[in-house]
Design an enzyme around this catalytic site. Structure first.
Site, PDB file in Angstrom:
ATOM      1  N   GLY A   1      10.375   4.153   2.432  1.00  0.00           N
ATOM      2  CA  GLY A   1      11.745   4.516   2.046  1.00  0.00           C
ATOM      3  C   GLY A   1      12.814   3.618   2.619  1.00  0.00           C
ATOM      4  N   GLY A   2      12.583   2.305   2.617  1.00  0.00           N
ATOM      5  CA  GLY A   2      13.605   1.383   3.100  1.00  0.00           C
ATOM      6  C   GLY A   2      13.500   1.068   4.574  1.00  0.00           C
ATOM      7  N   PHE A   3      12.672   1.803   5.328  1.00  0.00           N
ATOM      8  CA  PHE A   3      12.503   1.539   6.756  1.00  0.00           C
ATOM      9  C   PHE A   3      11.325   0.603   7.016  1.00  0.00           C
ATOM     10  CE2 PHE A   3      14.360   5.928   6.896  1.00  0.00           C
ATOM     11  CZ  PHE A   3      15.619   5.505   7.282  1.00  0.00           C
ATOM     12  N   GLY A   4      10.612   0.236   5.995  1.00  0.00           N
ATOM     13  CA  GLY A   4       9.465  -0.636   6.159  1.00  0.00           C
ATOM     14  C   GLY A   4       8.399  -0.306   5.138  1.00  0.00           C
TER      15      GLY A   4
ATOM     16  N   LYS B   1       1.465  -3.001   9.037  1.00  0.00           N
ATOM     17  CA  LYS B   1       2.534  -1.997   8.986  1.00  0.00           C
ATOM     18  C   LYS B   1       3.826  -2.661   9.443  1.00  0.00           C
ATOM     19  CE  LYS B   1      -0.392   2.023   9.868  1.00  0.00           C
ATOM     20  NZ  LYS B   1       0.028   2.825   8.721  1.00  0.00           N
TER      21      LYS B   1
ATOM     22  N   ASP C   1       2.077  13.505  10.753  1.00  0.00           N
ATOM     23  CA  ASP C   1       2.022  13.471   9.287  1.00  0.00           C
ATOM     24  C   ASP C   1       0.589  13.611   8.782  1.00  0.00           C
ATOM     25  OD1 ASP C   1       3.049  13.367   6.745  1.00  0.00           O
ATOM     26  OD2 ASP C   1       3.222  11.183   6.683  1.00  0.00           O
TER      27      ASP C   1
ATOM     28  N   LEU D   1       0.824  -1.214   0.000  1.00  0.00           N
ATOM     29  CA  LEU D   1       0.000   0.000   0.000  1.00  0.00           C
ATOM     30  C   LEU D   1       0.856   1.261   0.000  1.00  0.00           C
ATOM     31  CD1 LEU D   1      -2.817  -0.977   2.541  1.00  0.00           C
ATOM     32  CD2 LEU D   1      -2.939  -0.952   0.039  1.00  0.00           C
TER      33      LEU D   1
END
Length: 693
Positions: free
Chosen positions: A46-49, A67, A165, A42
């Protein structure tokens, strides 16, 4: 289809038959946590998950959202810490999921060195897609949007969570009822902020993210409100704040109205009232911005009373460094606020006079007077009319230390130490003579709403939004024990005059007052009767009576020997935020959200005076000790950014201390009656005014 959960995989979608990813060759995990089958990506972090759409095979393949957080940490220590933080945040999300406009938490777990959190899938369309389909919002729709989402923000802020966010992509309009659902926040974002900000990662989205969050990685309720304002701008104009930010940084904020009539689209107008709300939401200076969701709601619905039963100040953690003064201070959850958040305690001789301040939490200041009347009489007899105070009697002195709002301060009865508690989850002890920090006490996992010293100045009690009370050895700085048993945040703590009992009160989910045996740590009894949270409790000077002020607009007096209710004092139009006994033991002062202070005769239960002069909530009240060389005998702190000094005999105002920016959440008096401390939000979160006799 089956998704590869390697966060670096470029083509994660695989056939059900694959055992290894066709793209990155990593072994596929058919079921996360033994039951959740990832089927589609979904979003990518950015590479963190990543965030995946998944099927719950234990629930007939019902859709859910998984998540993933993939910390790039070396060694077992950092990973263990990351897992611990993740579990703490998952627990918090479980509480947040009680709100119908926040996805329900279904599970959290660690697998293959990744952390996973599973949430309810919301069937609907995010507002970015809605905007692209239907076009810009009009003023009525913006107001509806704000009032719907502000109550969600208020809910999470009171519980210590900042979304970080807010933007159209993270708000879904649910198909079943049309309500707005706030998504994509909580454990993964909180943990990312904790673990990765040291690496220079800012959590948020350019254009939507507040200046303080972008520069320092620090976010507060007011930071979310900036993002909300940017989201409103996007809905009104169809112009992405991210595009403007890339072109001109934050310059667009001061001229946002010019985009209401962008070329190629119909002009949209907004009323003066809504324009002013958006102006305040979009202030770059956090001190000039709205500090709580309740403040925005109030401005949007001026004809209605504030909807919050929790004072908004509990929600006002601010961005600037707090300043202490060398005598005492205190503020609440809490702000917020927080709603919430404030209390104070005054130790009278060997007895404690607790001074309450409610901002969604509670704080206390303590002091010991020189004498206590042995035969208490109504305030009109022992307290004489006071001499005037000169213009130069008050010289504020700031101290620096905490990284967020100071919710509570207390003087040690021996007059040597100031204790302060903050939204930054720490307690600091200060040497009053030198103004230097003695030590920092850490152990609470959420906002600390209240602190109080024992009569012998050897123990400090602290109450927190984490639902616990902690007792600290002040000589060593070590934790003595943790008292548990509250079902909501602890808003107020107060020691009995003999130091044998600790009283505590809780927020709106609990509403109870608990009495604890300090020697054993065991619960003695629970006092029940209030219909809402109790932000302030205080012992009478003789230790026989406990007074409690509640958000249910009442004050209750309790017989401590029997645990029975003596009487209920009614008369306030809004929540009681603070209560304090006068040195005579017969008079009680209460501060209220209705902007007034009331003085009560406890022998008769009658109202003596109603003091009017503040133009916002009265968050804290405190009496000077008996025998004080100074003339002022009652002090009050308010969200109108002032501290006022009163003659309680005549009910007349003596003097107003203008404190500058920020609310005053708490006031306290030093044991010798020579100093007034004020704590709250703003540039100088803590100040002390030294009084000359």
């Amino acid at each position: 289809m089956l998704c590869c959960v390697n966060p670096d995989c470029q083509k994660p979608l695989n056939s059900d038959k694959n055992n290894y990813c066709h793209s990155c060759k990593v072994e596929l995990i058919p079921l996360l946590g033994g039951r959740y089958r990832p089927t589609r990506v979904l979003s990518d972090e950015g590479g963190f998950g990543r965030t995946y759409l998944a099927e719950d095979v234990h629930k007939l393949n019902e859709c859910c959202v998984v998540k993933q957080f993939a910390p790039k940490l070396q060694g077992t220590g950092p990973l263990t810490k990351a897992i611990e933080l993740f579990k703490q945040e998952a627990s918090r999300l479980q509480e947040l999921a009680e709100h119908p406009q926040i996805p329900t938490l279904l599970a959290y777990f660690e697998q293959n060195n990744y952390l996973f959190l599973v949430q309810q899938f919301i069937d609907g369309q995010n507002l970015l897609k809605e905007l692209e389909t239907r076009g810009s919002y009009n003023e009525t729709e913006i107001r509806e949007f704000l009032l719907d989402l502000l109550h969600v923000l208020k809910f999470i802020h009171v519980r210590g969570v900042i979304h970080r966010d807010i933007k159209l992509q993270n708000i879904i309009r649910r198909r079943s009822d049309g309500r707005l659902v706030l998504i994509d926040f909580g454990a993964s974002k909180q943990l990312t902020a904790t673990v990765q900000t040291k690496m220079g990662t800012v959590i948020g989205s350019h254009g939507y993210t507040a200046l303080e969050q972008m520069q320092d990685g620090k976010a507060y309720p007011a930071s979310d409100l900036f993002s909300l304002g940017a989201t409103c701008f996007h809905l009104l104009t169809g112009v992405r704040p991210s595009q403007l930010w890339m072109q001109q940084g934050y310059a667009w904020v001061s001229s946002w109205r010019q985009y209401l009539t962008s070329p190629g689209r119909d002009g949209v107008s907004v009323s003066i009232e809504l324009g002013e709300v958006l102006d305040k939401l979009l202030q770059l200076d956090i001190q000039k911005r709205y500090q709580s969701a309740d403040e925005v709601i109030t401005d949007l619905t001026p004809e209605l009373p504030p909807l919050s039963s929790i004072p908004p100040t509990i929600l006002t953690p601010t961005f600037l460094t707090p300043s202490f003064a060398a005598t005492s201070v205190n503020k609440g959850p809490a702000s917020p606020k927080p709603d919430n958040k404030l209390k104070s305690q005054l130790l009278l001789g060997s007895s404690i006079l607790a001074l309450g301040l409610g901002l969604g939490g509670v704080w206390y200041f303590q002091s010991r007077p020189n004498t206590v009347s042995e035969s208490p009489e109504p305030i009109s007899q022992p307290i004489q009319p006071q001499k005037s105070v000169s213009e130069n009697s008050y010289l504020p002195k700031p101290f620096n230390g905490h990284s967020s709002d100071v919710n509570s301060v207390a003087f040690s009865p021996d007059g040597t130490t100031l204790g302060s508690a903050s939204d930054d989850k720490t307690i600091k002890l200060w040497n009053l003579a030198s103004g230097q920090e003695i030590r920092t006490l850490e152990g609470h996992s959420n906002w600390i709403w209240t602190v109080a010293f024992s009569p012998d100045s050897k123990i400090l009690a602290s109450g927190s939004a984490d639902k616990t009370i902690k007792l600290w050895n002040l000589e060593t700085g070590k934790l003595i024990r943790t008292l548990q048993g509250n079902s909501d945040g602890v808003t107020s703590v107060a020691f009995s005059p003999d130091g044998k009992i600790l009283a505590s009160s809780s927020a709106s989910k609990d509403m109870k007052i608990k009495l604890w045996n300090l020697k054993t740590g065991k619960l003695i009894r629970t006092l029940e009767g209030h219909r809402n949270g109790v932000p302030s409790v205080v012992f009478s000077p003789d230790g026989k009576t406990l007074a409690s002020g509640s958000w249910d607009k009442t004050i209750k007096l309790w017989n401590l020997e029997t645990g029975k209710l003596i009487r209920t004092l009614d008369g306030n139009a809004e929540s009681i935020l603070s209560v304090a006994f006068a040195p005579d033991g017969v008079t009680l002062a209460s501060g209220s959200k209705d902007k007034t202070i009331k003085l009560w005769n406890l022998k008769t239960g009658k109202l003596i005076h109603t003091l009017k002069g503040h133009n916002d909530k009265v968050n804290s009240v405190a009496f000077l000790p008996s025998g004080s060389p100074n003339g002022v005998t009652l002090v009050s702190g308010s969200s109108d950014k002032t501290i006022k000094l009163w003659n309680p005999v005549t009910g007349k105002q003596i003097r107003t201390l203008e404190t500058g920016s920020g609310y005053i959440y708490a006031v306290a008096i030093s044991p010798d009656g020579q100093s007034i401390a004020g704590g709250g939000s703003g540039e100088n979160i803590l100040k002390i005014w030294q009084m000359s006799p």
